[in-house]
Design an enzyme around this catalytic site. Structure first.
Site: not given
Ligand SMILES: NC(=O)c1ccc[n+]([C@@H]2O[C@H](COP(=O)([O-])OP(=O)(O)OC[C@H]3O[C@@H](n4cnc5c(N)ncnc54)[C@H](OP(=O)(O)O)[C@@H]3O)[C@@H](O)[C@H]2O)c1
Length: 307
Positions: A45, A69, A110-111, A133
């Protein structure tokens, strides 16, 4: 041996990074998850300072990829304090532990740190987030770079890639409405035709991250801010049309010419990727081929989590 910790390895991007590193490098990879971990992932965590310090001390990684995140804009808007705990405070905490250990940290941003009025955005352009966000991610960028000078912010736009559920990505999240709109007598599905996005394939981002890690392993870590983006501009209406085509569905889609989300979102945040391109990095899989692969794999394997 070079050792990489991937924090948030159970998420959309983290899984792709672990898969890329496991397949393409001899490095030792330590994946962590929080609520959705598998047997090979440490539970961590990132809001727990002691746990973060103990993890970094125990594992002693050479590099940390921070993909944990809160990435859902509507959730951040409703609970900005919870968003800050993950997107700002946890980034600072991981960066401090990494600095102690001398590890390089790559943290994803992020963008949405930009307001979307003057694309394309270069890394030095002035951020102006429109929602909670974007604010939290911008503060997270600053927390990272204030805490460690051996650190890189990697800004990314809308992501899609191998999923464990349609709603893991805002791209595949359109699929249920697209399919439903093709049923006999169904209403047309409204789709945003206002904002331009640059959907980016997570295995391509993972490829870029591996290239960045290689630099670190070679003693030449890239630091500061970098950006990576797909290069096919699309509205969600365009994305839905292309998904419908890939699925072979006669979808009825209704283009929405103005924004409909309650949470404000930028119109066009096209990220300039030239810093990484100049370093010879990058890969862009064409959208149609990539989305077909994602849809085929999900239809075939269902909700199997393969990390
Ligand atoms: N998705 C998009 O379109 C997008 C676009 C631009 C930038 N981003 C950035 O890319 C990065 C990855 O995004 P993603 O889409 O892969 O997100 P995601 O699928 O929502 O995954 C989030 C991750 O964070 C973990 N997490 C959540 N709470 C936590 C905690 N308290 N301690 C430790 N881990 C925790 C989750 O673990 P569990 O699931 O095991 O709880 C999961 O592994 C982020 O920084 C996001 O802001 C994403």
């Amino acid at each position: 041996m070079f050792k990489v910790a991937v924090i948030g390895a159970s998420g959309l991007l983290g899984r792709a990074v672990v898969r890329e590193l496991a397949a393409e490098t001899p490095w030792q990879v330590v994946p962590t998850a929080f609520r959705h971990g598998g047997p090979q992932q440490a539970v961590l965590d990132v809001r727990d300072a002691q746990a973060v310090n103990a993890f970094v001390e125990r594992e002693a990684p050479d590099a940390i990829v921070l993909a944990a995140a809160e990435r859902r804009p509507d959730v951040c808007e409703h609970d900005p304090a919870a968003a800050r705990a993950l997107n700002v405070d946890a980034v600072r905490r991981v960066a401090a532990a990494a600095r102690q250990r001398g590890a390089w940290v790559l943290s994803i941003s992020t963008d949405y740190v930009f307001d979307g009025t003057q694309p394309p955005y270069r890394i030095g352009d002035t951020p102006n987030p429109l929602n909670a966000y974007g604010h939290s991610k911008l503060e997270g960028e600053r927390a990272l770079l204030e805490t460690s000078d051996k650190a890189l912010v990697l800004r990314l736009p809308l992501l899609y890639g191998p999923i464990v559920g349609w709603h893991e990505s805002a791209v595949t999240g359109l699929v249920p409405a697209i399919i439903a709109s093709g049923e006999p007598g169904a209403q047309a599905a409204p789709m945003d035709a206002w904002a331009t996005r640059y959907p980016t394939f997570t295995p391509d981002v993972a490829f870029v991250i591996r290239e960045l890690l290689l630099r670190c392993a070679d003693g030449e870590p890239v630091c500061g801010v970098a950006q990576w983006s797909g290069d096919e501009p699309m509205t969600k209406y365009d994305i839905a049309q292309r998904i419908a085509q890939a699925l072979g569905v006669e979808a009825r889609l209704l283009a929405q010419p103005s924004p409909t989300d309650a949470t404000p979102r930028p119109r066009d945040c096209h990220l300039d990727s030239s810093r990484l391109e100049t370093l010879g990095m990058g890969r862009r899989t064409p959208f149609d081929a990539a989305i077909r692969a994602v849809l085929d794999a999900f239809m075939r394997d269902g909700t199997q989590r393969s990390v």
